[in-house]
Design a protein around this motif. Structure first.
Motif: not given
Length: 224
Positions: A125, A128, A150
């Motif tokens: 995450r 990202d 993610a």
């Protein structure tokens, strides 16, 4: 992407996902076997937007290099990165995660690749978010699937026998690979046979016979 025209990064139902430009954000590509890692790397490099002239970064651990070898510089240069390729050799996966995040967030790279197996949901995450902050694409190069992630798309890549040469039946033709989209936030999973355009080093549907490519998910086309 197809060989002759640049495609918009905006999703288009008429364009198979493996032929679209890599958007800002994180994707994952899993090599089906160790010998498929070169095809996996080519799959990522061929999808960088043609108009994006920023360089490419690779954060690879020493363990990854021992397993797969060092990427071949002249081969990487053929993908047309005007600003070159930055290779960061890391001792641990933690160092590789840090290097990948910094490269993505800097905004100076079109694509940052990471040879990282053990990234968890929180770490992916962060990658990202960093990619979107830097308007860059991130790609994790892995050899296993199933971990929580993610990543906006998850791929399984397998090298295939090259196509035939139009001028010499004894010579190898374009490099081919099988790309299986196993998970996506916005597209239907499927399987596509792709080949590399020799002059532009972009991907296209092999023999232009792949249709929409929808096939069995959860196994490569090699085993289908």
């Amino acid at each position: 992407m197809i060989a002759m025209t640049a495609l918009s990064p905006t999703p288009d139902a008429a364009v198979p996902p493996p032929l679209t430009d890599l958007p800002a954000g994180l994707e994952e590509a899993c090599a089906t076997t160790p010998r498929d890692m070169a095809a996996t790397l080519a799959f990522a490099l061929a999808r960088v937007a043609g108009q994006d002239r920023r360089g490419v970064g690779l954060a690879l651990t020493r363990a990854w290099l021992n397993e797969h070898g060092r990427p071949y510089g002249p081969g990487l240069a053929r993908f047309g990165r005007a600003e070159g390729v930055l290779l960061v050799v890391c001792r641990t996966q933690a160092e590789a995660l840090w290097a990948m995040e910094q490269g993505l967030r800097s905004g100076g790279l079109s694509l940052m690749l990471g040879g990282i197996e053990g990234a968890d949901l929180t770490q992916t995450r962060r990658l990202d978010f960093a990619a979107r902050d830097g308007a860059s694409a991130g790609m994790l190069l892995r050899t296993r699937t199933g971990d929580l992630s993610a990543a906006r798309r998850r791929w399984r890549i397998a090298a295939e026998a090259s196509g035939s040469d139009a001028d010499d039946v004894r010579a190898p033709g374009p490099m081919r690979l099988m790309a299986e989209l196993t998970r996506s936030r916005g597209e239907r999973p499927g399987v596509w046979m792709l080949e590399m355009e020799d002059e532009t080093h972009r991907l296209r549907l092999a023999d232009r016979l792949a249709g929409h490519g929808h096939g069995p998910v959860g196994r490569t086309a090699r085993a289908a």
